[in-house]
Enzyme design. Structure first.
Site, PDB file in Angstrom:
ATOM      1  N   HIS A  52      34.063  38.038  34.209  1.00  0.00           N
ATOM      2  CA  HIS A  52      35.110  38.825  34.869  1.00  0.00           C
ATOM      3  C   HIS A  52      36.397  38.002  34.931  1.00  0.00           C
ATOM      4  O   HIS A  52      36.366  36.762  34.890  1.00  0.00           O
ATOM      5  CB  HIS A  52      34.685  39.189  36.288  1.00  0.00           C
ATOM      6  CG  HIS A  52      33.652  40.262  36.352  1.00  0.00           C
ATOM      7  ND1 HIS A  52      33.454  41.014  37.479  1.00  0.00           N
ATOM      8  CD2 HIS A  52      32.759  40.725  35.438  1.00  0.00           C
ATOM      9  CE1 HIS A  52      32.481  41.881  37.270  1.00  0.00           C
ATOM     10  NE2 HIS A  52      32.041  41.722  36.031  1.00  0.00           N
ATOM     11  N   GLU A  54      38.399  37.245  37.382  1.00  0.00           N
ATOM     12  CA  GLU A  54      38.464  36.261  38.469  1.00  0.00           C
ATOM     13  C   GLU A  54      37.635  35.025  38.150  1.00  0.00           C
ATOM     14  O   GLU A  54      38.052  33.903  38.429  1.00  0.00           O
ATOM     15  CB  GLU A  54      37.960  36.865  39.787  1.00  0.00           C
ATOM     16  CG  GLU A  54      38.762  38.041  40.281  1.00  0.00           C
ATOM     17  CD  GLU A  54      38.156  39.383  39.890  1.00  0.00           C
ATOM     18  OE1 GLU A  54      38.200  40.310  40.711  1.00  0.00           O
ATOM     19  OE2 GLU A  54      37.648  39.519  38.749  1.00  0.00           O
ATOM     20  N   CYS A  85      32.569  38.382  42.218  1.00  0.00           N
ATOM     21  CA  CYS A  85      33.849  37.681  42.254  1.00  0.00           C
ATOM     22  C   CYS A  85      34.258  37.331  43.685  1.00  0.00           C
ATOM     23  O   CYS A  85      34.788  36.244  43.929  1.00  0.00           O
ATOM     24  CB  CYS A  85      34.917  38.508  41.553  1.00  0.00           C
ATOM     25  SG  CYS A  85      34.577  38.671  39.784  1.00  0.00           S
TER      26      CYS A  85
END
Length: 160
Positions: A52, A54, A85
């Site tokens: 992801h 992040e 995250c």
């Protein structure tokens, strides 16, 4: 701190993800006014659900500061963080999280849960949502409108 400026930089990352046919989420991490980490979703390209925006930005930021603690940093992300995250943000002790669009299906900065400000954890991040919300949300809407059509619509479009 100029929230909109840094969110626009996160949007650049999200647009790059969009053009890579990834869910368009972008992130930048800022320390003392300078970007020390960038990321955009790369789950499909790398075939790994941990990639992801992040998570990638956190990896880069930790490497830049030479530590796992990011307590004097701000994280800008175009969509409200998911549970994974949000957990990484807490574990790295990010000071402030700014996000654009809400995430009603997986958001953990207030939509479903508020992991980031949970008082039972040893760290809490300040959360500021809705930064360039319309622009961030429109990018997500466009992505899902163009990439996830119903099977009937896809068949009709392809002439099958």
């Amino acid at each position: 701190m100029d929230m909109e400026y840094f969110m626009r930089l996160a949007l650049e990352e999200a647009r790059a993800a969009f053009w890579d046919n990834e869910v368009p989420v972008g992130c930048v991490i800022v320390r003392e006014g300078a970007i020390i980490g960038r990321g955009r979703n790369r789950c499909a390209r790398l075939k790994n659900s941990l990639r992801h925006a992040e998570m990638l930005a956190i990896d880069e930021a930790c490497a830049a500061v030479g530590d796992w603690r990011l307590s004097d940093c701000s994280l800008f992300v175009t969509v409200e963080p998911c549970p994974m995250c949000a957990g990484a943000i807490i574990m790295t002790r990010v000071g402030t999280v700014y996000y654009g669009a809400r995430n009603p299906k997986a958001g953990c900065a207030g939509s479903i849960l508020n992991v980031l400000e949970e008082p039972r954890f040893n760290h809490r991040a300040a959360v500021i949502g809705g930064v360039l919300e319309a622009e961030c949300g429109a990018l997500m809407t466009e992505f899902f409108k163009t990439n996830f059509r119903s099977p009937a619509a896809s068949s009709a479009q392809s002439g099958q």
